[in-house]
Scaffold this active site. Sequence first.
Site, PDB file in Angstrom:
ATOM      1  N   ALA A  78     -15.079  91.399  65.187  1.00  0.00           N
ATOM      2  CA  ALA A  78     -15.831  91.076  66.591  1.00  0.00           C
ATOM      3  C   ALA A  78     -16.424  89.446  66.531  1.00  0.00           C
ATOM      4  O   ALA A  78     -17.164  89.380  65.642  1.00  0.00           O
ATOM      5  CB  ALA A  78     -16.694  92.045  66.972  1.00  0.00           C
ATOM      6  N   ALA A  79     -16.071  88.817  67.785  1.00  0.00           N
ATOM      7  CA  ALA A  79     -16.614  87.517  67.677  1.00  0.00           C
ATOM      8  C   ALA A  79     -16.441  86.858  69.049  1.00  0.00           C
ATOM      9  O   ALA A  79     -15.574  87.396  69.937  1.00  0.00           O
ATOM     10  CB  ALA A  79     -15.906  86.798  66.719  1.00  0.00           C
ATOM     11  N   ASP A 129     -16.700  97.991  69.777  1.00  0.00           N
ATOM     12  CA  ASP A 129     -16.209  96.946  70.883  1.00  0.00           C
ATOM     13  C   ASP A 129     -17.201  96.991  72.143  1.00  0.00           C
ATOM     14  O   ASP A 129     -17.221  97.952  72.693  1.00  0.00           O
ATOM     15  CB  ASP A 129     -14.805  97.147  70.871  1.00  0.00           C
ATOM     16  CG  ASP A 129     -14.148  95.945  71.494  1.00  0.00           C
ATOM     17  OD1 ASP A 129     -14.576  94.929  72.191  1.00  0.00           O
ATOM     18  OD2 ASP A 129     -13.266  95.434  70.587  1.00  0.00           O
ATOM     19  N   ASN A 130     -17.555  95.749  72.616  1.00  0.00           N
ATOM     20  CA  ASN A 130     -17.983  95.906  73.913  1.00  0.00           C
ATOM     21  C   ASN A 130     -17.089  95.481  75.260  1.00  0.00           C
ATOM     22  O   ASN A 130     -17.391  95.375  76.198  1.00  0.00           O
ATOM     23  CB  ASN A 130     -19.326  95.071  74.199  1.00  0.00           C
ATOM     24  CG  ASN A 130     -18.968  93.434  73.688  1.00  0.00           C
ATOM     25  OD1 ASN A 130     -17.827  93.055  73.435  1.00  0.00           O
ATOM     26  ND2 ASN A 130     -19.679  92.655  73.970  1.00  0.00           N
ATOM     27  N   LEU A 131     -15.775  95.263  74.761  1.00  0.00           N
ATOM     28  CA  LEU A 131     -14.776  95.143  75.488  1.00  0.00           C
ATOM     29  C   LEU A 131     -14.722  93.861  76.323  1.00  0.00           C
ATOM     30  O   LEU A 131     -14.161  93.669  77.486  1.00  0.00           O
ATOM     31  CB  LEU A 131     -14.528  96.357  76.517  1.00  0.00           C
ATOM     32  CG  LEU A 131     -14.142  97.497  76.025  1.00  0.00           C
ATOM     33  CD1 LEU A 131     -14.397  98.875  76.822  1.00  0.00           C
ATOM     34  CD2 LEU A 131     -12.985  97.411  74.924  1.00  0.00           C
ATOM     35  N   TYR A 147     -17.599  76.635  67.101  1.00  0.00           N
ATOM     36  CA  TYR A 147     -16.741  77.914  66.739  1.00  0.00           C
ATOM     37  C   TYR A 147     -16.616  77.643  65.234  1.00  0.00           C
ATOM     38  O   TYR A 147     -16.851  78.673  64.447  1.00  0.00           O
ATOM     39  CB  TYR A 147     -15.515  78.119  67.534  1.00  0.00           C
ATOM     40  CG  TYR A 147     -14.638  79.150  67.074  1.00  0.00           C
ATOM     41  CD1 TYR A 147     -14.651  80.436  66.934  1.00  0.00           C
ATOM     42  CD2 TYR A 147     -13.219  78.785  66.391  1.00  0.00           C
ATOM     43  CE1 TYR A 147     -13.883  81.373  66.660  1.00  0.00           C
ATOM     44  CE2 TYR A 147     -12.567  79.607  65.850  1.00  0.00           C
ATOM     45  CZ  TYR A 147     -12.707  81.160  65.936  1.00  0.00           C
ATOM     46  OH  TYR A 147     -11.944  81.990  65.235  1.00  0.00           O
ATOM     47  N   ARG A 194      -3.298  66.384  74.011  1.00  0.00           N
ATOM     48  CA  ARG A 194      -4.779  66.731  73.757  1.00  0.00           C
ATOM     49  C   ARG A 194      -5.474  65.856  73.054  1.00  0.00           C
ATOM     50  O   ARG A 194      -5.055  65.658  71.922  1.00  0.00           O
ATOM     51  CB  ARG A 194      -4.976  68.289  73.774  1.00  0.00           C
ATOM     52  CG  ARG A 194      -5.894  68.852  74.497  1.00  0.00           C
ATOM     53  CD  ARG A 194      -6.352  70.124  74.044  1.00  0.00           C
ATOM     54  NE  ARG A 194      -5.376  71.044  73.657  1.00  0.00           N
ATOM     55  CZ  ARG A 194      -5.415  72.281  73.061  1.00  0.00           C
ATOM     56  NH1 ARG A 194      -6.625  72.975  73.012  1.00  0.00           N
ATOM     57  NH2 ARG A 194      -4.395  73.001  72.567  1.00  0.00           N
TER      58      ARG A 194
HETATM   59  N1  LIG Z   1      -5.918  85.092  67.026  1.00  0.00           N
HETATM   60  C1  LIG Z   1      -6.224  84.134  66.110  1.00  0.00           C
HETATM   61  O1  LIG Z   1      -5.300  83.248  66.179  1.00  0.00           O
HETATM   62  C2  LIG Z   1      -7.363  83.809  65.353  1.00  0.00           C
HETATM   63  C3  LIG Z   1      -7.250  82.873  64.275  1.00  0.00           C
HETATM   64  C4  LIG Z   1      -8.429  82.848  63.403  1.00  0.00           C
HETATM   65  C5  LIG Z   1      -9.588  83.638  63.342  1.00  0.00           C
HETATM   66  N2  LIG Z   1      -9.528  84.671  64.428  1.00  0.00           N
HETATM   67  C6  LIG Z   1     -10.593  85.715  64.142  1.00  0.00           C
HETATM   68  O2  LIG Z   1     -10.018  87.108  64.294  1.00  0.00           O
HETATM   69  C7  LIG Z   1     -11.096  88.012  65.025  1.00  0.00           C
HETATM   70  C8  LIG Z   1     -10.186  88.758  66.101  1.00  0.00           C
HETATM   71  O3  LIG Z   1      -9.806  87.803  66.963  1.00  0.00           O
HETATM   72  P1  LIG Z   1      -8.690  88.195  68.048  1.00  0.00           P
HETATM   73  O4  LIG Z   1      -7.675  87.091  68.135  1.00  0.00           O
HETATM   74  O5  LIG Z   1      -8.141  89.597  67.891  1.00  0.00           O
HETATM   75  O6  LIG Z   1      -9.561  88.193  69.355  1.00  0.00           O
HETATM   76  P2  LIG Z   1      -9.899  89.302  70.413  1.00  0.00           P
HETATM   77  O7  LIG Z   1     -10.793  88.591  71.689  1.00  0.00           O
HETATM   78  O8  LIG Z   1      -8.902  90.020  70.962  1.00  0.00           O
HETATM   79  O9  LIG Z   1     -10.929  90.136  69.392  1.00  0.00           O
HETATM   80  C9  LIG Z   1     -12.339  90.230  69.298  1.00  0.00           C
HETATM   81  C10 LIG Z   1     -13.028  91.559  70.051  1.00  0.00           C
HETATM   82  O10 LIG Z   1     -14.342  91.543  69.574  1.00  0.00           O
HETATM   83  C11 LIG Z   1     -14.987  92.098  70.619  1.00  0.00           C
HETATM   84  N3  LIG Z   1     -16.133  91.612  70.905  1.00  0.00           N
HETATM   85  C12 LIG Z   1     -16.580  90.322  71.005  1.00  0.00           C
HETATM   86  N4  LIG Z   1     -18.079  90.203  70.966  1.00  0.00           N
HETATM   87  C13 LIG Z   1     -18.552  91.502  70.844  1.00  0.00           C
HETATM   88  C14 LIG Z   1     -19.754  91.953  70.780  1.00  0.00           C
HETATM   89  N5  LIG Z   1     -20.963  91.296  70.780  1.00  0.00           N
HETATM   90  N6  LIG Z   1     -19.925  93.393  70.422  1.00  0.00           N
HETATM   91  C15 LIG Z   1     -18.757  94.061  70.201  1.00  0.00           C
HETATM   92  N7  LIG Z   1     -17.709  93.806  70.543  1.00  0.00           N
HETATM   93  C16 LIG Z   1     -17.430  92.370  70.660  1.00  0.00           C
HETATM   94  C17 LIG Z   1     -14.045  91.679  71.621  1.00  0.00           C
HETATM   95  O11 LIG Z   1     -14.220  92.686  72.980  1.00  0.00           O
HETATM   96  C18 LIG Z   1     -12.719  92.078  71.505  1.00  0.00           C
HETATM   97  O12 LIG Z   1     -12.098  93.348  71.231  1.00  0.00           O
HETATM   98  C19 LIG Z   1     -12.014  87.023  65.544  1.00  0.00           C
HETATM   99  O13 LIG Z   1     -13.103  87.114  64.610  1.00  0.00           O
HETATM  100  C20 LIG Z   1     -11.543  85.647  65.411  1.00  0.00           C
HETATM  101  O14 LIG Z   1     -12.533  84.422  65.391  1.00  0.00           O
HETATM  102  C21 LIG Z   1      -8.528  84.978  65.100  1.00  0.00           C
END
Ligand SMILES: NC(=O)c1ccc[n+]([C@@H]2O[C@H](COP(=O)([O-])OP(=O)(O)OC[C@H]3O[C@@H](n4cnc5c(N)ncnc54)[C@H](O)[C@@H]3O)[C@@H](O)[C@H]2O)c1
Length: 304
Positions: free
Chosen positions: A76-77, A32-34, A143, A268
């Site tokens: 990660a995304a 994770d890059n935080l 996205y 919205r």
């Molecule tokens: N939360 C939701 O309702 C939801 C719904 C559908 C899909 N998702 C998917 O679930 C996954 C997790 O989402 P989340 O809600 O936990 O979000 P989040 O932002 O908490 O988690 C994403 C994590 O990826 C890390 N990250 C991002 N880019 C990076 C990189 N280049 N290198 C290393 N680390 C990186 C971030 O620091 C973060 O810890 C994502 O892929 C998101 O698209 C989430």
Amino acid sequence: MKKVLVTGGAGFIGSHVVDRFLESNYEVAAADNLVTGNIENISGKNIKFFNIDIRDSVKLEELFSAEKPDYVIHLAAQVSVSSSVEDTVYDAEENIMSLINILELCKKYNTEKIVFSSTAAVYGIPEEVPSKESNKTAPLSPYGLSKLTGEEYIKMYSGLFGVNYVILRYANVYGPRQSAHGEAGVVSIFNDKIKADGDIFIEGDGLQTRDFVFVKDVSKANFICATENIKNETFNVSTNTDISILELFNTMKKYSEYTKDAVHKEARKGDIRNSRLDNTKLLDSTSWKPEYTLDQGLKEYLAK
Ligand SMILES: NC(=O)c1ccc[n+]([C@@H]2O[C@H](COP(=O)([O-])OP(=O)(O)OC[C@H]3O[C@@H](n4cnc5c(N)ncnc54)[C@H](O)[C@@H]3O)[C@@H](O)[C@H]2O)c1
């Protein structure tokens, strides 16, 4: 003991996935890059943490060659719909290019399976409600498109190079550790306002519905899809229920000290009225079933 790499492991869902694998005594590495994650989500846990940017293929390969994970859970995304509209190049670098880096390494290091986090956003305006995995995909945002493109790359790597996968399309995930900053989920935004006794705004009449799924049910789906004998499939992960935003607000009120009424503001533009995912395929194909109703999930969440 098998080894798992969780990308985005310091994030909201990722840190729960880390917990789920630790519970079953797997060796866990997190990358994770935080950028949106929080180190506190995983601090004190018995894992190897790599503070790297997964767009950096050299650093990522160092990790793969040292750890040689059996499973990769790729979370990660870039996760914000509105940021994907504002900076589409960054979204594509994060959600497509870094995924290709991961797939190359899964191929090279013979990873057993990759489990990929996708989203209901791939459906766009649903062809039917609830959406089934076989329904038309027509994303309305960069996205949604970058996630759908990721799904297609994964299937191509599977066909060309035998990389096994499971793709999980999540509904609206909520629960502890979800950030209320930036593009947060509605539950964490309401929770923040409840704690600060601030005004809670509902867009439009509040009768728009969403399918809320508790984060522990999502982390369990990741665990089961990695470790059970299932591969090369796409599943919705949801509770398959319609919850209106008004109903969500009232349930959160019930489990907190909040006494104010919600303030309605303009709806919205382009908001999808009803979004719900059919989870029958995941229920029929694996041992997964959601354990948390909205009431149970919110009760646990708000008690924290
Ligand atoms: N939360 C939701 O309702 C939801 C719904 C559908 C899909 N998702 C998917 O679930 C996954 C997790 O989402 P989340 O809600 O936990 O979000 P989040 O932002 O908490 O988690 C994403 C994590 O990826 C890390 N990250 C991002 N880019 C990076 C990189 N280049 N290198 C290393 N680390 C990186 C971030 O620091 C973060 O810890 C994502 O892929 C998101 O698209 C989430």
